[in-house]
Design a protein around this motif. Structure first.
Motif, mmCIF file in Angstrom:
data_model
loop_
_atom_site.group_PDB
_atom_site.id
_atom_site.type_symbol
_atom_site.label_atom_id
_atom_site.label_comp_id
_atom_site.label_asym_id
_atom_site.label_seq_id
_atom_site.Cartn_x
_atom_site.Cartn_y
_atom_site.Cartn_z
ATOM 1 N N GLU A 10 10.482 -1.851 8.656
ATOM 2 C CA GLU A 10 10.509 -2.033 10.106
ATOM 3 C C GLU A 10 9.724 -0.995 10.899
ATOM 4 N N ASN A 11 9.556 0.215 10.381
ATOM 5 C CA ASN A 11 8.956 1.261 11.212
ATOM 6 C C ASN A 11 7.581 1.692 10.691
ATOM 7 N N GLU A 12 6.818 2.259 11.597
ATOM 8 C CA GLU A 12 5.537 2.842 11.218
ATOM 9 C C GLU A 12 5.777 4.280 10.779
ATOM 10 N N ASN A 13 4.888 4.775 9.940
ATOM 11 C CA ASN A 13 4.978 6.142 9.430
ATOM 12 C C ASN A 13 6.341 6.449 8.814
ATOM 13 N N PRO A 14 6.807 5.590 7.903
ATOM 14 C CA PRO A 14 8.111 5.844 7.287
ATOM 15 C C PRO A 14 8.094 7.113 6.442
ATOM 16 N N THR A 15 9.269 7.687 6.305
ATOM 17 C CA THR A 15 9.463 8.856 5.453
ATOM 18 C C THR A 15 10.626 8.561 4.520
ATOM 19 N N TYR A 16 10.844 9.427 3.559
ATOM 20 C CA TYR A 16 11.965 9.243 2.644
ATOM 21 C C TYR A 16 13.291 9.205 3.405
ATOM 22 N N GLN A 17 13.367 9.974 4.474
ATOM 23 C CA GLN A 17 14.597 10.023 5.274
ATOM 24 C C GLN A 17 14.688 8.890 6.297
ATOM 25 N N ASN A 18 13.571 8.212 6.571
ATOM 26 C CA ASN A 18 13.571 7.178 7.613
ATOM 27 C C ASN A 18 12.594 6.062 7.241
ATOM 28 N N HIS A 19 13.107 5.100 6.464
ATOM 29 C CA HIS A 19 12.277 3.950 6.074
ATOM 30 C C HIS A 19 13.096 2.653 6.083
ATOM 31 N N PRO A 20 13.652 2.296 7.248
ATOM 32 C CA PRO A 20 14.511 1.107 7.323
ATOM 33 C C PRO A 20 13.762 -0.165 6.910
ATOM 34 N N GLY A 21 14.342 -0.874 5.968
ATOM 35 C CA GLY A 21 13.774 -2.138 5.510
ATOM 36 C C GLY A 21 12.643 -2.007 4.521
ATOM 37 N N HIS A 22 12.078 -0.829 4.399
ATOM 38 C CA HIS A 22 10.989 -0.621 3.441
ATOM 39 C C HIS A 22 11.546 -0.538 2.027
ATOM 40 N N ALA A 23 10.794 -1.073 1.087
ATOM 41 C CA ALA A 23 11.101 -0.887 -0.330
ATOM 42 C C ALA A 23 10.352 0.344 -0.810
ATOM 43 N N GLU A 24 10.933 1.032 -1.783
ATOM 44 C CA GLU A 24 10.183 2.058 -2.490
ATOM 45 C C GLU A 24 9.237 1.291 -3.402
ATOM 46 N N GLY A 25 7.957 1.325 -3.091
ATOM 47 C CA GLY A 25 6.988 0.511 -3.807
ATOM 48 C C GLY A 25 5.907 1.336 -4.458
ATOM 49 N N ILE A 26 5.034 0.624 -5.114
ATOM 50 C CA ILE A 26 3.914 1.256 -5.792
ATOM 51 C C ILE A 26 2.655 0.441 -5.541
ATOM 52 N N GLU A 27 1.583 1.136 -5.263
ATOM 53 C CA GLU A 27 0.258 0.534 -5.150
ATOM 54 C C GLU A 27 -0.448 0.817 -6.470
ATOM 55 N N ILE A 28 -0.828 -0.236 -7.144
ATOM 56 C CA ILE A 28 -1.504 -0.113 -8.434
ATOM 57 C C ILE A 28 -2.953 -0.532 -8.246
ATOM 58 N N THR A 29 -3.867 0.345 -8.575
ATOM 59 C CA THR A 29 -5.289 0.000 -8.602
ATOM 60 C C THR A 29 -5.626 -0.275 -10.058
ATOM 61 N N TYR A 30 -6.201 -1.439 -10.294
ATOM 62 C CA TYR A 30 -6.486 -1.831 -11.674
ATOM 63 C C TYR A 30 -7.865 -2.478 -11.787
ATOM 64 N N ASP A 31 -8.405 -2.407 -12.984
ATOM 65 C CA ASP A 31 -9.691 -3.016 -13.287
ATOM 66 C C ASP A 31 -9.414 -4.409 -13.841
ATOM 67 N N ALA A 32 -9.755 -5.418 -13.065
ATOM 68 C CA ALA A 32 -9.485 -6.804 -13.449
ATOM 69 C C ALA A 32 -10.314 -7.251 -14.656
ATOM 70 N N ASN A 33 -11.298 -6.458 -15.068
ATOM 71 C CA ASN A 33 -12.029 -6.755 -16.302
ATOM 72 C C ASN A 33 -11.224 -6.360 -17.538
ATOM 73 N N ILE A 34 -10.198 -5.515 -17.329
ATOM 74 C CA ILE A 34 -9.396 -5.014 -18.449
ATOM 75 C C ILE A 34 -7.996 -5.608 -18.467
ATOM 76 N N THR A 35 -7.398 -5.761 -17.302
ATOM 77 C CA THR A 35 -6.053 -6.337 -17.206
ATOM 78 C C THR A 35 -6.022 -7.291 -16.025
ATOM 79 N N SER A 36 -5.000 -8.106 -15.974
ATOM 80 C CA SER A 36 -4.878 -9.095 -14.898
ATOM 81 C C SER A 36 -3.609 -8.854 -14.094
ATOM 82 N N PHE A 37 -3.554 -9.488 -12.934
ATOM 83 C CA PHE A 37 -2.353 -9.439 -12.103
ATOM 84 C C PHE A 37 -1.156 -9.964 -12.898
ATOM 85 N N LYS A 38 -1.352 -11.052 -13.635
ATOM 86 C CA LYS A 38 -0.260 -11.619 -14.430
ATOM 87 C C LYS A 38 0.207 -10.653 -15.511
ATOM 88 N N GLU A 39 -0.711 -9.940 -16.119
ATOM 89 C CA GLU A 39 -0.313 -8.968 -17.143
ATOM 90 C C GLU A 39 0.454 -7.806 -16.525
#
Length: 164
Positions: A38-67
């Motif tokens: 819900e909020n901009e600039n969330p922090t560990y102490q203030n991230h209502p509705g946000h999931a703790e997520g991960i951004e994965i950068t991958y080479d699609a020539n080596i692995t796929s989204f499905k993998e």
């Protein structure tokens, strides 16, 4: 030549997810952060509705989204609502943040394969959510389990065989 893409997922505490994904074939970078809230600039102490997520950068020539999703469904419990290990609440939900129709179709296909496998005691409750701004978490959260080798994680590979 690299064919770099990004994927955005959440499956409980972002430390453990990052630690496992960082060494996957084709993964070139990982960042932990907050997404889908819900909020901009969330922090560990203030991230209502946000999931703790991960951004994965991958080479699609080596692995796929499905993998990547196949591994995602083997390293966390996708059958618990808003919970992984000792962590409870919507911050710890299982979610895939969809960027396009191709990802949505791939996610639905992998979820069906996971459900059909019968490996988990229940059905997948992972939500498919539209992509939202990914806010990079504070520096002390990045590479946390590399810096703190005895740190808490509830993530581990549950099955050594693919759902694909």
């Amino acid at each position: 030549m690299e064919n770099l893409k990004k994927a955005y997922i959440a499956g409980g505490c972002f430390w453990g997810m990052e630690d496992l994904f960082r060494v996957r074939p084709g993964v070139t970078d990982t960042e932990v952060g907050y997404i889908g809230g819900e909020n901009e600039n969330p922090t560990y102490q203030n991230h209502p509705g946000h999931a703790e997520g991960i951004e994965i950068t991958y080479d699609a020539n080596i692995t796929s989204f499905k993998e990547l999703l196949d591994y995602f469904f083997r390293m966390h419990d996708p059958t618990t609502v808003d919970r992984q290990g000792n962590d409870k609440g919507s911050s710890y939900r299982s979610a895939i943040f969809i960027q396009n129709e191709e990802e949505e179709e791939a996610a639905k296909e992998v979820i069906q394969l996971v459900d059909d496998s019968g490996k988990w005691p229940g059905k997948v409750v992972t939500t498919l959510e539209p992509i939202a701004k990914f806010w990079v978490a504070e520096g002390y959260h990045q590479d946390y389990l590399v810096k703190n080798q005895n740190g808490y994680t509830c993530h581990f590979e549950r099955f050594n065989t693919s759902f694909l």
